[in-house]
Design a protein around this motif. Structure first.
Motif, PDB file in Angstrom:
ATOM      1  N   MET A   1       0.837  -1.190   0.000  1.00  0.00           N
ATOM      2  CA  MET A   1       0.000   0.000   0.000  1.00  0.00           C
ATOM      3  C   MET A   1       0.879   1.249   0.000  1.00  0.00           C
ATOM      4  O   MET A   1       1.781   1.363   0.817  1.00  0.00           O
ATOM      5  CB  MET A   1      -0.901   0.012   1.246  1.00  0.00           C
ATOM      6  CG  MET A   1      -1.713   1.297   1.395  1.00  0.00           C
ATOM      7  SD  MET A   1      -2.690   1.342   2.901  1.00  0.00           S
ATOM      8  CE  MET A   1      -3.898   0.090   2.554  1.00  0.00           C
ATOM      9  N   LYS A  35     -16.944   6.535  -5.733  1.00  0.00           N
ATOM     10  CA  LYS A  35     -17.710   6.549  -4.492  1.00  0.00           C
ATOM     11  C   LYS A  35     -18.663   7.734  -4.385  1.00  0.00           C
ATOM     12  O   LYS A  35     -19.349   7.877  -3.365  1.00  0.00           O
ATOM     13  CB  LYS A  35     -16.753   6.548  -3.296  1.00  0.00           C
ATOM     14  CG  LYS A  35     -15.731   5.414  -3.310  1.00  0.00           C
ATOM     15  CD  LYS A  35     -16.381   4.054  -3.382  1.00  0.00           C
ATOM     16  CE  LYS A  35     -15.336   2.939  -3.382  1.00  0.00           C
ATOM     17  NZ  LYS A  35     -15.939   1.603  -3.534  1.00  0.00           N
ATOM     18  N   LYS A  57      -2.900   9.564   3.174  1.00  0.00           N
ATOM     19  CA  LYS A  57      -2.632   8.702   2.019  1.00  0.00           C
ATOM     20  C   LYS A  57      -3.511   9.035   0.818  1.00  0.00           C
ATOM     21  O   LYS A  57      -3.437   8.352  -0.211  1.00  0.00           O
ATOM     22  CB  LYS A  57      -2.859   7.238   2.400  1.00  0.00           C
ATOM     23  CG  LYS A  57      -2.002   6.722   3.544  1.00  0.00           C
ATOM     24  CD  LYS A  57      -2.353   5.268   3.824  1.00  0.00           C
ATOM     25  CE  LYS A  57      -1.694   4.749   5.079  1.00  0.00           C
ATOM     26  NZ  LYS A  57      -2.078   3.363   5.378  1.00  0.00           N
ATOM     27  N   HIS A  71      -7.756   7.287  -3.449  1.00  0.00           N
ATOM     28  CA  HIS A  71      -7.148   6.463  -2.399  1.00  0.00           C
ATOM     29  C   HIS A  71      -6.750   5.156  -3.049  1.00  0.00           C
ATOM     30  O   HIS A  71      -7.602   4.377  -3.498  1.00  0.00           O
ATOM     31  CB  HIS A  71      -8.111   6.216  -1.236  1.00  0.00           C
ATOM     32  CG  HIS A  71      -7.439   5.600  -0.046  1.00  0.00           C
ATOM     33  ND1 HIS A  71      -7.172   4.255   0.042  1.00  0.00           N
ATOM     34  CD2 HIS A  71      -6.950   6.153   1.099  1.00  0.00           C
ATOM     35  CE1 HIS A  71      -6.558   3.999   1.192  1.00  0.00           C
ATOM     36  NE2 HIS A  71      -6.409   5.132   1.847  1.00  0.00           N
ATOM     37  N   ALA A  73      -5.416   2.498  -1.866  1.00  0.00           N
ATOM     38  CA  ALA A  73      -5.678   1.281  -1.079  1.00  0.00           C
ATOM     39  C   ALA A  73      -4.478   0.343  -1.098  1.00  0.00           C
ATOM     40  O   ALA A  73      -3.340   0.774  -1.192  1.00  0.00           O
ATOM     41  CB  ALA A  73      -6.958   0.602  -1.561  1.00  0.00           C
ATOM     42  N   ARG A  74      -4.735  -0.956  -1.003  1.00  0.00           N
ATOM     43  CA  ARG A  74      -3.650  -1.919  -0.839  1.00  0.00           C
ATOM     44  C   ARG A  74      -2.844  -2.125  -2.116  1.00  0.00           C
ATOM     45  O   ARG A  74      -1.630  -2.315  -2.080  1.00  0.00           O
ATOM     46  CB  ARG A  74      -4.212  -3.263  -0.363  1.00  0.00           C
ATOM     47  CG  ARG A  74      -3.142  -4.317  -0.072  1.00  0.00           C
ATOM     48  CD  ARG A  74      -3.788  -5.639   0.331  1.00  0.00           C
ATOM     49  NE  ARG A  74      -4.502  -5.518   1.583  1.00  0.00           N
ATOM     50  CZ  ARG A  74      -3.966  -5.711   2.790  1.00  0.00           C
ATOM     51  NH1 ARG A  74      -2.676  -6.015   2.901  1.00  0.00           N
ATOM     52  NH2 ARG A  74      -4.689  -5.601   3.883  1.00  0.00           N
ATOM     53  N   GLU A 112      -5.333  -1.281 -10.384  1.00  0.00           N
ATOM     54  CA  GLU A 112      -5.377  -2.001  -9.112  1.00  0.00           C
ATOM     55  C   GLU A 112      -5.115  -3.479  -9.360  1.00  0.00           C
ATOM     56  O   GLU A 112      -5.799  -4.121 -10.150  1.00  0.00           O
ATOM     57  CB  GLU A 112      -6.728  -1.823  -8.419  1.00  0.00           C
ATOM     58  CG  GLU A 112      -6.765  -2.410  -7.019  1.00  0.00           C
ATOM     59  CD  GLU A 112      -8.020  -2.056  -6.252  1.00  0.00           C
ATOM     60  OE1 GLU A 112      -7.988  -2.120  -5.009  1.00  0.00           O
ATOM     61  OE2 GLU A 112      -9.039  -1.709  -6.892  1.00  0.00           O
ATOM     62  N   LYS A 117     -10.728  -5.698  -4.605  1.00  0.00           N
ATOM     63  CA  LYS A 117     -10.715  -4.330  -5.092  1.00  0.00           C
ATOM     64  C   LYS A 117     -11.205  -3.358  -4.006  1.00  0.00           C
ATOM     65  O   LYS A 117     -12.334  -3.455  -3.538  1.00  0.00           O
ATOM     66  CB  LYS A 117     -11.600  -4.194  -6.338  1.00  0.00           C
ATOM     67  CG  LYS A 117     -11.263  -5.173  -7.460  1.00  0.00           C
ATOM     68  CD  LYS A 117      -9.835  -5.016  -7.954  1.00  0.00           C
ATOM     69  CE  LYS A 117      -9.542  -5.942  -9.121  1.00  0.00           C
ATOM     70  NZ  LYS A 117      -8.138  -5.885  -9.553  1.00  0.00           N
ATOM     71  N   SER A 118     -10.331  -2.429  -3.617  1.00  0.00           N
ATOM     72  CA  SER A 118     -10.727  -1.444  -2.610  1.00  0.00           C
ATOM     73  C   SER A 118     -10.277  -0.032  -2.969  1.00  0.00           C
ATOM     74  O   SER A 118     -10.441   0.887  -2.169  1.00  0.00           O
ATOM     75  CB  SER A 118     -10.163  -1.839  -1.240  1.00  0.00           C
ATOM     76  OG  SER A 118      -8.779  -2.119  -1.313  1.00  0.00           O
ATOM     77  N   LEU A 119      -9.702   0.150  -4.157  1.00  0.00           N
ATOM     78  CA  LEU A 119      -9.329   1.482  -4.623  1.00  0.00           C
ATOM     79  C   LEU A 119     -10.570   2.366  -4.690  1.00  0.00           C
ATOM     80  O   LEU A 119     -11.664   1.900  -5.023  1.00  0.00           O
ATOM     81  CB  LEU A 119      -8.672   1.355  -5.998  1.00  0.00           C
ATOM     82  CG  LEU A 119      -8.136   2.608  -6.673  1.00  0.00           C
ATOM     83  CD1 LEU A 119      -6.909   2.244  -7.513  1.00  0.00           C
ATOM     84  CD2 LEU A 119      -9.181   3.264  -7.579  1.00  0.00           C
ATOM     85  N   ALA A 120     -10.405   3.650  -4.389  1.00  0.00           N
ATOM     86  CA  ALA A 120     -11.556   4.549  -4.346  1.00  0.00           C
ATOM     87  C   ALA A 120     -11.254   5.870  -5.042  1.00  0.00           C
ATOM     88  O   ALA A 120     -10.159   6.423  -4.903  1.00  0.00           O
ATOM     89  CB  ALA A 120     -11.976   4.805  -2.900  1.00  0.00           C
TER      90      ALA A 120
END
Length: 286
Positions: A1, A35, A57, A71, A73-74, A112, A117-120
């Motif tokens: 990340m 989002k 971040k 963002h 994310a990971r 990503e 999937k957690s990108l925002a």
């Protein structure tokens, strides 16, 4: 990340490339990554990029009076393109989430890796509209982040383990799993030491925090986005180096595995030579 030093370097790199340029369009390929819905993504089309900044971040591209907040994310990343984009690539473990195109066809892709999937991406009028930004703690690079401020944070955290306190974005913005490992190694401190520690220990930890972040930023200074991941990995002393010798004392770097993450430490440097139990529900060394 990506953590604070990498995001700081991304701000510098993207700021030099984007400030004053005109946006042709922002394409959302993964609609799950977007989002927000008001204003619409098309609202940035034709706008001039006024600057690039960060909040912890979070990356913030200022387009006229709007903010494109990212963002990563990971497993998210920024990939710069000098030429007009080709159609979106084949589905795979590294997926295209969004694409910003400038009026000359250059721009960058937001990708990503992996299946989780957690990108925002947020498009807002005020960065404080993003929940993650609204609850951020102080920035450890800010001039007003003094040792006194840090000591107050530790005291308020009480018996909470210091590893978790350093990673808590509501307490201190921008530090994640990797740099919390590095800070604690530099401070020669157990990840499970209670946050409410002596003033002497707190002072040592504050100095380690400042040194570790400043050193990482200095190493990343001037690097393009494509070089940052490699540079970060090469500069880490314990994080991601399980089984390797500690560069300070030569002991073997060990790890503790949680359900969704791991961290690394040196027993000789940090825990008096005692390995931490590597299971989630253990009574762990304080």
């Amino acid at each position: 990340m990506p953590e604070l030093p990498e995001v700081h370097a991304l701000v510098t790199d993207l700021g030099a490339r984007l400030t004053g340029r005109r946006v042709d369009r922002l394409d959302m390929v993964s609609f799950a990554a977007l989002k927000t819905f008001d204003p619409p993504v098309s609202a940035v089309n034709g706008g001039i990029i006024r600057g690039v900044t960060r909040h912890g971040k979070f990356l913030d591209l200022v387009v006229e009076d709007l903010h494109v907040i990212l963002h990563l994310a990971r497993a998210g990343w920024i990939r710069w393109r000098n030429e007009a984009p080709t159609p979106a690539g084949k589905p795979g473990r590294t997926a295209l989430a969004a694409r910003l195109v400038l009026d000359d066809g250059s721009g960058f892709d937001i990708t990503e890796a992996g299946t989780k999937k957690s990108l925002a991406v947020y498009l807002v009028r005020d960065p404080a509209e993003v929940p993650g930004i609204a609850r951020l703690g102080p920035d450890p690079l800010a001039p007003d982040f003094t040792e006194t401020v840090f000591l107050d944070i530790l005291k308020s955290a009480g018996r909470s383990q210091i590893k978790g306190v350093l990673r808590n974005q509501s307490l201190i913005a921008g530090i994640g799993n990797a740099y919390s490992d590095e800070i604690l190694h530099t401070a020669r401190m157990s990840p499970f030491k209670p946050a409410a520690m002596s003033d002497e220990d707190a002072s040592r930890l504050f100095e380690a925090l400042q040194f570790t972040l400043a050193d990482a930023i200095a190493r990343a200074d001037g690097l393009a986005a494509s070089e940052l991941k490699k540079e970060k990995k090469s500069g880490l002393q314990v994080h991601g180096r399980t089984g390797e010798p500690c560069p300070v004392c030569g002991d073997m770097v060990r790890q503790v595995i949680y359900t969704d993450s791991t961290f690394q430490y040196c027993p000789t440097c940090q825990t008096g030579g005692k390995p931490l139990a590597d299971r989630v529900l253990s009574r762990l060394l304080k």
